[in-house]
Scaffold this motif. Sequence first.
Motif, PDB file in Angstrom:
ATOM      1  N   MET A  10       7.443   3.936  -2.894  1.00 20.64           N
ATOM      2  CA  MET A  10       6.231   3.717  -2.119  1.00 20.64           C
ATOM      3  C   MET A  10       6.089   2.220  -1.814  1.00 20.64           C
ATOM      4  SD  MET A  10       2.288   4.639  -3.130  1.00 20.64           S
ATOM      5  CE  MET A  10       2.709   6.353  -3.410  1.00 20.64           C
ATOM      6  N   THR A  11       6.051   1.874  -0.528  1.00 22.58           N
ATOM      7  CA  THR A  11       5.932   0.481  -0.121  1.00 22.58           C
ATOM      8  C   THR A  11       4.492   0.016  -0.259  1.00 22.58           C
ATOM      9  OG1 THR A  11       7.735   0.776   1.449  1.00 22.58           O
ATOM     10  CG2 THR A  11       6.323  -1.149   1.759  1.00 22.58           C
ATOM     11  N   GLN A  12       4.306  -1.119  -0.903  1.00 20.99           N
ATOM     12  CA  GLN A  12       2.981  -1.674  -1.111  1.00 20.99           C
ATOM     13  C   GLN A  12       2.753  -2.852  -0.167  1.00 20.99           C
ATOM     14  OE1 GLN A  12       0.500  -0.687  -3.503  1.00 20.99           O
ATOM     15  NE2 GLN A  12       1.800   1.128  -3.632  1.00 20.99           N
ATOM     16  N   LEU A  13       1.563  -2.896   0.423  1.00 22.53           N
ATOM     17  CA  LEU A  13       1.161  -4.054   1.200  1.00 22.53           C
ATOM     18  C   LEU A  13       0.621  -5.109   0.244  1.00 22.53           C
ATOM     19  CD1 LEU A  13      -0.672  -2.108   4.038  1.00 22.53           C
ATOM     20  CD2 LEU A  13       1.489  -3.341   4.274  1.00 22.53           C
ATOM     21  N   THR A  14       0.965  -6.343   0.461  1.00 26.38           N
ATOM     22  CA  THR A  14       0.523  -7.418  -0.422  1.00 26.38           C
ATOM     23  C   THR A  14      -0.890  -7.835  -0.063  1.00 26.38           C
ATOM     24  OG1 THR A  14       2.792  -8.223  -0.613  1.00 26.38           O
ATOM     25  CG2 THR A  14       1.032  -9.741  -1.250  1.00 26.38           C
ATOM     26  N   PRO A  15      -1.840  -7.716  -1.004  1.00 32.52           N
ATOM     27  CA  PRO A  15      -3.214  -8.137  -0.700  1.00 32.52           C
ATOM     28  C   PRO A  15      -3.281  -9.632  -0.389  1.00 32.52           C
ATOM     29  CG  PRO A  15      -3.144  -6.812  -2.700  1.00 32.52           C
ATOM     30  CD  PRO A  15      -1.728  -7.147  -2.347  1.00 32.52           C
ATOM     31  N   VAL A  56      -2.278   3.840   4.202  1.00 29.13           N
ATOM     32  CA  VAL A  56      -2.785   3.099   5.356  1.00 29.13           C
ATOM     33  C   VAL A  56      -2.343   3.769   6.646  1.00 29.13           C
ATOM     34  CG1 VAL A  56      -2.599   0.916   6.615  1.00 29.13           C
ATOM     35  CG2 VAL A  56      -2.987   0.894   4.147  1.00 29.13           C
ATOM     36  N   HIS A  57      -1.067   4.130   6.744  1.00 32.25           N
ATOM     37  CA  HIS A  57      -0.559   4.754   7.960  1.00 32.25           C
ATOM     38  C   HIS A  57      -1.223   6.110   8.203  1.00 32.25           C
ATOM     39  CE1 HIS A  57       3.478   2.317   8.061  1.00 32.25           C
ATOM     40  NE2 HIS A  57       2.405   1.565   8.190  1.00 32.25           N
ATOM     41  N   ALA A  58      -1.425   6.896   7.149  1.00 32.43           N
ATOM     42  CA  ALA A  58      -2.034   8.222   7.307  1.00 32.43           C
ATOM     43  C   ALA A  58      -3.464   8.116   7.825  1.00 32.43           C
ATOM     44  CB  ALA A  58      -1.994   8.980   5.982  1.00 32.43           C
TER      45      ALA A  58
END
Length: 200
Positions: free
Chosen positions: A1-6, A26-28
């Motif tokens: 699972m790719t995480q976006l960096t806050p 986020v994409h969903a």
Amino acid sequence: MTQLTPTDQTRVVRGAKRAVYDEATVHAIIDDALICHVAQILPNATPLVTPTAHWREGRWLYWHGLASTRNVADTPARPVSINICHVDGLVMARSAFHHSLNYRSVTLFGTPEPVTDPAEKTRQLERFLDKISPGRWPQLRPINGKELKATGLVRLPIEEASAKVRNGPPVDDDEDYGWPVWAGVIPLVQHRGEPEMDQA
């Protein structure tokens, strides 16, 4: 699972336990919505929020409009913030203070860039229509050069983004659980109605 960096902008502070930074969520949330709200600061320093239809391809969020509209013409090279939100239920608690909503939301930040290549614009507009009505594009009168020129298209990288999600029953104070009032969740569901034929 790719995480976006806050980042300082996307890190959820209020209600941090509801923050979600994984890219799939986020994409969903983006894909499930038809409308996003684009917030921008106009050249005269006036803030403006514009609801507009959007779509996604990969790690890019797209929206379009007349080439002269402010959320298209004034956004390239200017930072924007975008919010998308679904309300999934009314959370009915035993006190007014603890009523809430079940929701899924995404907030994005970044600087849009214009899409000007006619072939790419046409391809993306087909993707947009396919999101609304899969398979309809080939049935339609082909888009012409005048229409394509009049249509502005911009895209934003989905890099600086975070989601916030609430799902579940009310959370009441311990002493209120015995209070004699109905409590729970009233689901809210969006659905398509029966098509209405154009009589023209």
